[in-house]
Design a protein around this motif. Structure first.
Motif, PDB file in Angstrom:
ATOM      1  N   VAL A  44       0.743  -0.850   0.250  1.00 53.15           N
ATOM      2  CA  VAL A  44       0.067  -0.552   0.295  1.00 53.15           C
ATOM      3  C   VAL A  44       0.866   1.486  -0.127  1.00 53.15           C
ATOM      4  O   VAL A  44       0.935   2.017  -0.508  1.00 53.15           O
ATOM      5  CB  VAL A  44      -0.735  -0.023   1.315  1.00 53.15           C
ATOM      6  N   VAL A  45       1.873   1.083   1.206  1.00 59.11           N
ATOM      7  CA  VAL A  45       2.562   2.647   1.033  1.00 59.11           C
ATOM      8  C   VAL A  45       3.679   3.032   0.276  1.00 59.11           C
ATOM      9  O   VAL A  45       4.482   1.719   0.109  1.00 59.11           O
ATOM     10  CB  VAL A  45       3.479   2.902   2.459  1.00 59.11           C
ATOM     11  N   LEU A  46       3.732   3.449  -0.554  1.00 63.03           N
ATOM     12  CA  LEU A  46       4.173   3.949  -1.937  1.00 63.03           C
ATOM     13  C   LEU A  46       5.886   4.264  -1.128  1.00 63.03           C
ATOM     14  O   LEU A  46       7.182   4.022  -2.169  1.00 63.03           O
ATOM     15  CB  LEU A  46       4.034   4.389  -2.438  1.00 63.03           C
ATOM     16  N   GLY A  47       5.157   5.353  -0.383  1.00 60.51           N
ATOM     17  CA  GLY A  47       6.188   6.837   0.721  1.00 60.51           C
ATOM     18  C   GLY A  47       5.998   7.715   1.397  1.00 60.51           C
ATOM     19  O   GLY A  47       4.633   7.815   0.946  1.00 60.51           O
ATOM     20  N   GLY A  48       7.420   8.371   1.281  1.00 61.21           N
ATOM     21  CA  GLY A  48       6.736   9.371   1.902  1.00 61.21           C
ATOM     22  C   GLY A  48       8.208  10.507   1.726  1.00 61.21           C
ATOM     23  O   GLY A  48       9.218  10.326   1.705  1.00 61.21           O
ATOM     24  N   ILE A  49       7.578  11.727   2.221  1.00 63.04           N
ATOM     25  CA  ILE A  49       8.732  12.686   2.213  1.00 63.04           C
ATOM     26  C   ILE A  49       8.010  14.164   3.497  1.00 63.04           C
ATOM     27  O   ILE A  49       7.423  13.955   3.252  1.00 63.04           O
ATOM     28  CB  ILE A  49       8.413  13.917   0.790  1.00 63.04           C
ATOM     29  N   VAL A  50       9.675  13.846   3.679  1.00 66.25           N
ATOM     30  CA  VAL A  50       9.437  14.528   4.695  1.00 66.25           C
ATOM     31  C   VAL A  50      10.314  15.762   4.340  1.00 66.25           C
ATOM     32  O   VAL A  50      11.668  16.429   4.167  1.00 66.25           O
ATOM     33  CB  VAL A  50      10.230  14.035   6.092  1.00 66.25           C
ATOM     34  N   ALA A  51       9.416  17.002   4.106  1.00 64.89           N
ATOM     35  CA  ALA A  51       9.320  18.253   3.762  1.00 64.89           C
ATOM     36  C   ALA A  51       9.828  19.196   4.627  1.00 64.89           C
ATOM     37  O   ALA A  51       8.540  20.072   4.893  1.00 64.89           O
ATOM     38  CB  ALA A  51       8.949  18.746   2.927  1.00 64.89           C
ATOM     39  N   TYR A  52      10.309  18.809   5.505  1.00 64.62           N
ATOM     40  CA  TYR A  52      10.694  19.721   7.230  1.00 64.62           C
ATOM     41  C   TYR A  52      10.689  21.805   7.099  1.00 64.62           C
ATOM     42  O   TYR A  52       9.944  22.125   7.550  1.00 64.62           O
ATOM     43  CB  TYR A  52      10.956  19.635   7.915  1.00 64.62           C
ATOM     44  N   ALA A  53      11.244  21.679   5.984  1.00 64.40           N
ATOM     45  CA  ALA A  53      12.055  23.121   5.387  1.00 64.40           C
ATOM     46  C   ALA A  53      10.898  23.194   4.326  1.00 64.40           C
ATOM     47  O   ALA A  53      10.760  22.909   3.988  1.00 64.40           O
ATOM     48  CB  ALA A  53      13.613  22.718   5.019  1.00 64.40           C
ATOM     49  N   THR A  54      10.432  24.506   4.894  1.00 62.28           N
ATOM     50  CA  THR A  54       9.479  25.063   3.674  1.00 62.28           C
ATOM     51  C   THR A  54       9.912  25.012   2.220  1.00 62.28           C
ATOM     52  O   THR A  54       9.043  25.185   1.463  1.00 62.28           O
ATOM     53  CB  THR A  54       9.102  26.353   4.159  1.00 62.28           C
ATOM     54  N   PRO A  55      11.025  26.147   1.820  1.00 63.12           N
ATOM     55  CA  PRO A  55      11.664  25.994   0.523  1.00 63.12           C
ATOM     56  C   PRO A  55      11.019  24.493  -0.062  1.00 63.12           C
ATOM     57  O   PRO A  55      11.447  24.244  -1.284  1.00 63.12           O
ATOM     58  CB  PRO A  55      13.179  26.031   0.166  1.00 63.12           C
ATOM     59  N   LEU A  56      11.054  23.332   0.333  1.00 59.88           N
ATOM     60  CA  LEU A  56      11.116  21.985   0.040  1.00 59.88           C
ATOM     61  C   LEU A  56       9.305  21.537   0.109  1.00 59.88           C
ATOM     62  O   LEU A  56       9.862  21.086  -0.753  1.00 59.88           O
ATOM     63  CB  LEU A  56      11.858  20.585   0.986  1.00 59.88           C
ATOM     64  N   ALA A  91       4.395   8.459  -7.440  1.00 61.09           N
ATOM     65  CA  ALA A  91       3.926   7.885  -8.810  1.00 61.09           C
ATOM     66  C   ALA A  91       4.920   6.951  -8.980  1.00 61.09           C
ATOM     67  O   ALA A  91       6.639   7.034  -8.985  1.00 61.09           O
ATOM     68  CB  ALA A  91       3.757   9.000 -10.052  1.00 61.09           C
ATOM     69  N   VAL A  92       4.670   5.820  -9.154  1.00 62.63           N
ATOM     70  CA  VAL A  92       5.803   4.679  -9.282  1.00 62.63           C
ATOM     71  C   VAL A  92       5.376   4.527 -11.231  1.00 62.63           C
ATOM     72  O   VAL A  92       3.752   3.612 -11.230  1.00 62.63           O
ATOM     73  CB  VAL A  92       5.004   3.342  -8.779  1.00 62.63           C
ATOM     74  N   ASP A  93       5.273   4.415 -12.379  1.00 60.22           N
ATOM     75  CA  ASP A  93       5.274   3.602 -13.705  1.00 60.22           C
ATOM     76  C   ASP A  93       4.400   4.414 -13.931  1.00 60.22           C
ATOM     77  O   ASP A  93       3.488   3.358 -14.424  1.00 60.22           O
ATOM     78  CB  ASP A  93       5.855   2.144 -13.663  1.00 60.22           C
ATOM     79  N   GLY A  94       4.589   5.498 -13.928  1.00 59.20           N
ATOM     80  CA  GLY A  94       3.575   7.002 -14.289  1.00 59.20           C
ATOM     81  C   GLY A  94       1.805   6.989 -13.661  1.00 59.20           C
ATOM     82  O   GLY A  94       0.939   7.544 -13.830  1.00 59.20           O
ATOM     83  N   SER A  95       2.059   5.459 -12.812  1.00 61.09           N
ATOM     84  CA  SER A  95       0.845   5.525 -11.709  1.00 61.09           C
ATOM     85  C   SER A  95       0.801   6.352 -10.561  1.00 61.09           C
ATOM     86  O   SER A  95       1.364   6.170 -10.016  1.00 61.09           O
ATOM     87  CB  SER A  95       0.285   4.087 -11.869  1.00 61.09           C
ATOM     88  N   VAL A  96      -0.181   7.542 -10.231  1.00 62.72           N
ATOM     89  CA  VAL A  96       0.060   8.238  -9.179  1.00 62.72           C
ATOM     90  C   VAL A  96      -0.381   7.488  -8.318  1.00 62.72           C
ATOM     91  O   VAL A  96      -1.142   6.672  -8.044  1.00 62.72           O
ATOM     92  CB  VAL A  96      -0.853   9.214  -8.822  1.00 62.72           C
ATOM     93  N   ALA A  97      -0.442   7.821  -6.891  1.00 64.32           N
ATOM     94  CA  ALA A  97      -0.913   7.768  -5.638  1.00 64.32           C
ATOM     95  C   ALA A  97      -2.392   7.063  -5.726  1.00 64.32           C
ATOM     96  O   ALA A  97      -2.489   8.816  -6.148  1.00 64.32           O
ATOM     97  CB  ALA A  97      -0.523   7.626  -4.703  1.00 64.32           C
TER      98      ALA A  97
END
Length: 164
Positions: A44-56, A91-97
């Protein structure tokens, strides 16, 4: 014994063949960790992004720089943009989550701009649209971050129709 919210989410999404992408700021990876603690989460879980800094939030999650400049990182529209952006970015292989979930807010000890400690926004998004919740959480950093994780899990369950 009742299954944990994370277990119910993983089970429901796996049964439906759905995928999940996570964008986190103040929770710093706690939400993703809670989900991947569940056996079978890799389906189920493709991954996560931790964007702690505002510019990220802009560079990694496609949150509009104008939105961030106008409102700062703690805003309902930022949370929605993060949830939508992470669906595309992971997205994996062009398929968005199928579903994106995002957390942004102020865990303290100090306010961030005009945003007080405990102000948190949690958003969930899928192809149908997005939902955002504003939270006013009390306590220390740990309690606020934990409350944000729980609210994100609850939001996912609401989207999936799995709240008990």
């Amino acid at each position: 014994m009742t299954a944990s919210p994370a277990s119910r989410i993983v089970s429901m999404m796996a049964a439906r063949g759905q995928t999940l992408a996570v964008a986190e700021s103040l929770t710093g990876g706690m939400l993703t960790a809670r989900l991947v603690d569940v056996p079978g989460a890799s389906a189920v879980v493709l991954g996560g992004i931790v964007a702690y800094a505002t510019p990220l939030k802009h560079s990694l999650l496609d949150v509009s720089a104008g939105l961030l400049d106008e409102h700062g990182p703690v805003h309902p529209d930022v949370a929605i943009a993060m949830a939508r952006g992470v669906r595309e970015r992971l997205a994996v292989d062009g398929s968005v989550a199928d579903v994106g979930v995002a957390t942004t807010g102020v865990a303290g000890p100090d306010p961030q701009g005009d945003s007080p400690v405990g102000l948190v926004y949690v958003a969930v998004a899928d192809a149908r649209g997005a939902l955002v919740r504003e939270l006013r959480l009390a306590g220390d950093r740990v309690a606020i971050r934990e409350g944000a994780v729980q609210a994100a899990l609850d939001g996912l369950l609401d989207l999936l129709g799995g709240r008990e």
